[in-house]
Scaffold this active site. Structure first.
Site, PDB file in Angstrom:
ATOM      1  N   GLY A  29     -92.231  59.500  98.397  1.00  0.00           N
ATOM      2  CA  GLY A  29     -92.994  59.924  97.230  1.00  0.00           C
ATOM      3  C   GLY A  29     -94.490  59.854  97.437  1.00  0.00           C
ATOM      4  O   GLY A  29     -94.977  59.177  98.363  1.00  0.00           O
ATOM      5  N   THR A  45     -99.232  56.991 103.193  1.00  0.00           N
ATOM      6  CA  THR A  45     -97.901  57.213 103.773  1.00  0.00           C
ATOM      7  C   THR A  45     -97.410  55.879 104.354  1.00  0.00           C
ATOM      8  O   THR A  45     -98.219  55.002 104.666  1.00  0.00           O
ATOM      9  CB  THR A  45     -97.964  58.333 104.841  1.00  0.00           C
ATOM     10  OG1 THR A  45     -96.648  58.680 105.218  1.00  0.00           O
ATOM     11  CG2 THR A  45     -98.766  57.934 106.076  1.00  0.00           C
ATOM     12  N   GLY A  46     -96.120  55.716 104.463  1.00  0.00           N
ATOM     13  CA  GLY A  46     -95.561  54.510 105.096  1.00  0.00           C
ATOM     14  C   GLY A  46     -95.675  53.248 104.268  1.00  0.00           C
ATOM     15  O   GLY A  46     -95.590  52.143 104.801  1.00  0.00           O
ATOM     16  N   SER A  75     -98.655  62.784 104.119  1.00  0.00           N
ATOM     17  CA  SER A  75     -98.630  64.046 104.879  1.00  0.00           C
ATOM     18  C   SER A  75     -98.296  65.218 103.961  1.00  0.00           C
ATOM     19  O   SER A  75     -98.411  66.371 104.367  1.00  0.00           O
ATOM     20  CB  SER A  75     -97.592  63.940 105.998  1.00  0.00           C
ATOM     21  OG  SER A  75     -96.330  63.683 105.427  1.00  0.00           O
ATOM     22  N   GLU A  76     -97.860  64.917 102.724  1.00  0.00           N
ATOM     23  CA  GLU A  76     -97.511  66.005 101.800  1.00  0.00           C
ATOM     24  C   GLU A  76     -98.699  66.404 100.912  1.00  0.00           C
ATOM     25  O   GLU A  76     -98.527  67.059  99.892  1.00  0.00           O
ATOM     26  CB  GLU A  76     -96.286  65.610 100.977  1.00  0.00           C
ATOM     27  CG  GLU A  76     -95.040  65.574 101.859  1.00  0.00           C
ATOM     28  CD  GLU A  76     -93.751  65.243 101.133  1.00  0.00           C
ATOM     29  OE1 GLU A  76     -92.899  66.128 101.052  1.00  0.00           O
ATOM     30  OE2 GLU A  76     -93.589  64.112 100.670  1.00  0.00           O
ATOM     31  N   HIS A  95     -95.029  63.459  93.052  1.00  0.00           N
ATOM     32  CA  HIS A  95     -93.896  63.970  93.829  1.00  0.00           C
ATOM     33  C   HIS A  95     -92.954  62.820  94.171  1.00  0.00           C
ATOM     34  O   HIS A  95     -93.370  61.833  94.782  1.00  0.00           O
ATOM     35  CB  HIS A  95     -94.372  64.642  95.121  1.00  0.00           C
ATOM     36  CG  HIS A  95     -93.255  64.789  96.109  1.00  0.00           C
ATOM     37  ND1 HIS A  95     -92.094  65.459  95.786  1.00  0.00           N
ATOM     38  CD2 HIS A  95     -93.075  64.321  97.363  1.00  0.00           C
ATOM     39  CE1 HIS A  95     -91.265  65.404  96.823  1.00  0.00           C
ATOM     40  NE2 HIS A  95     -91.839  64.708  97.789  1.00  0.00           N
ATOM     41  N   HIS A  97     -88.311  61.768  94.513  1.00  0.00           N
ATOM     42  CA  HIS A  97     -86.962  62.278  94.801  1.00  0.00           C
ATOM     43  C   HIS A  97     -85.969  61.682  93.790  1.00  0.00           C
ATOM     44  O   HIS A  97     -85.056  60.945  94.172  1.00  0.00           O
ATOM     45  CB  HIS A  97     -86.525  61.883  96.219  1.00  0.00           C
ATOM     46  CG  HIS A  97     -87.503  62.217  97.303  1.00  0.00           C
ATOM     47  ND1 HIS A  97     -87.622  61.489  98.461  1.00  0.00           N
ATOM     48  CD2 HIS A  97     -88.424  63.215  97.402  1.00  0.00           C
ATOM     49  CE1 HIS A  97     -88.557  62.017  99.231  1.00  0.00           C
ATOM     50  NE2 HIS A  97     -89.071  63.061  98.607  1.00  0.00           N
ATOM     51  N   HIS A 158     -84.847  68.781  98.577  1.00  0.00           N
ATOM     52  CA  HIS A 158     -85.894  67.791  98.845  1.00  0.00           C
ATOM     53  C   HIS A 158     -86.146  66.866  97.644  1.00  0.00           C
ATOM     54  O   HIS A 158     -85.835  65.679  97.709  1.00  0.00           O
ATOM     55  CB  HIS A 158     -87.168  68.552  99.260  1.00  0.00           C
ATOM     56  CG  HIS A 158     -88.325  67.671  99.581  1.00  0.00           C
ATOM     57  ND1 HIS A 158     -89.444  68.118 100.246  1.00  0.00           N
ATOM     58  CD2 HIS A 158     -88.576  66.376  99.309  1.00  0.00           C
ATOM     59  CE1 HIS A 158     -90.299  67.125 100.391  1.00  0.00           C
ATOM     60  NE2 HIS A 158     -89.798  66.058  99.823  1.00  0.00           N
TER      61      HIS A 158
HETATM   62 ZN    ZN Z   1     -90.792  64.198  99.494  1.00  0.00          ZN
END
Ligand code: ZN
Length: 264
Positions: A29, A45-46, A75-76, A95, A97, A158
């Protein structure tokens, strides 16, 4: 006006809510806020979005160059930029899931049924943006097609992405999206995902326009008497074929003849 530290804290709070609700697993996310056209705050990230601290939030420019922060930005981010470039009224994106929304995204089923007044007015239709490899330009290109007329999308195979006038707005849209997907799924198990009539939807859309809420709404079902014309039964959604009708007519006639024979 919100200071940057307040906004960073707010991103951490929303990250925790998203994690606690099970909308993301592990380090999945990402969340972003537009400070202005050349500066954005984005999650790293991470890192689990449930345990972020304000110093982990990164400031980037519109090309993704890090301006402040020691972590690597999501990265998104290109997907977030695709929204900001095409909607100048949008200030935040979320964002994640979430399981039910992601299941619809995997099945390729858009959330475009008029199943509840709230989803017609506040959420609108949520289309499926075509699959793309994460971190490439494929997802941003798919998202761009839907940005103008919607408040969020399902990302095929996704997850989901919502955008709003501020972070709370984007977050609540994600909550509504997942709630709608969950209710829709449960109703489908009962064979009862009956839609509101077109007439009822038109009334709701007038309310929506008065409230200044943008975005495409579901159309509703065209039935002369509206939703109450549809009987509440597990077979409510099934229509009878001509063969079925012939068979029923045949059985009724036979029974009737049998009864008549008893009488005369
Ligand atoms: Zn995603």
């Amino acid at each position: 006006m919100n200071s940057e530290i307040n906004l960073k804290n707010h991103i951490c709070e929303i990250g925790k809510k998203l994690y606690d609700k099970g909308f993301v697993a592990a380090n999945d996310g990402n969340i972003s806020i537009r400070l202005h056209d050349h500066e954005f705050l984005i999650t790293p990230t991470g890192v689990s979005k449930g345990s972020m601290t304000p110093e982990m939030i990164i400031k980037i420019d519109e090309n993704g160059t890090v301006l402040e922060g020691n972590y690597k930005p999501s990265s998104e981010m290109k997907m977030h930029f695709a929204v900001y470039e095409n909607r100048h009224d949008v200030q935040a994106c979320v964002h994640v899931h979430p399981p039910f929304s992601t299941a619809f995204a995997i099945a390729g089923i858009p959330l475009d049924q008029a199943i509840m007044p709230e989803s017609v007015v506040f959420l609108g239709t949520i289309p499926v943006a075509e699959y793309g490899t994460p971190s490439t330009n494929e997802i941003p290109n798919a998202v761009k097609r839907y940005v103008q007329n919607h408040q969020g999308v399902l990302l095929e195979n996704h997850g989901a992405l919502t955008w709003g006038k501020d972070l709370d707005h984007a977050y609540y849209l994600m909550e509504s999206l997942e709630f709608t997907a969950k209710i829709n799924w449960i109703a489908k198990q009962l064979n009862g995902d009956r839609e509101l009539s077109q007439k009822h939807v038109e009334t709701l859309v007038r309310m929506k326009t008065q409230m200044g809420i943008k975005g495409e709404s579901p159309k509703g079902v065209i039935t002369p008497e509206g939703i109450h014309a549809q009987k509440f039964s597990p077979s409510a959604n099934r229509s009878l074929s001509e063969e079925d009708l012939d068979l029923i007519a045949e059985k009724v006639t036979k029974n009737l003849l049998g009864e008549l024979r008893k009488l005369f």
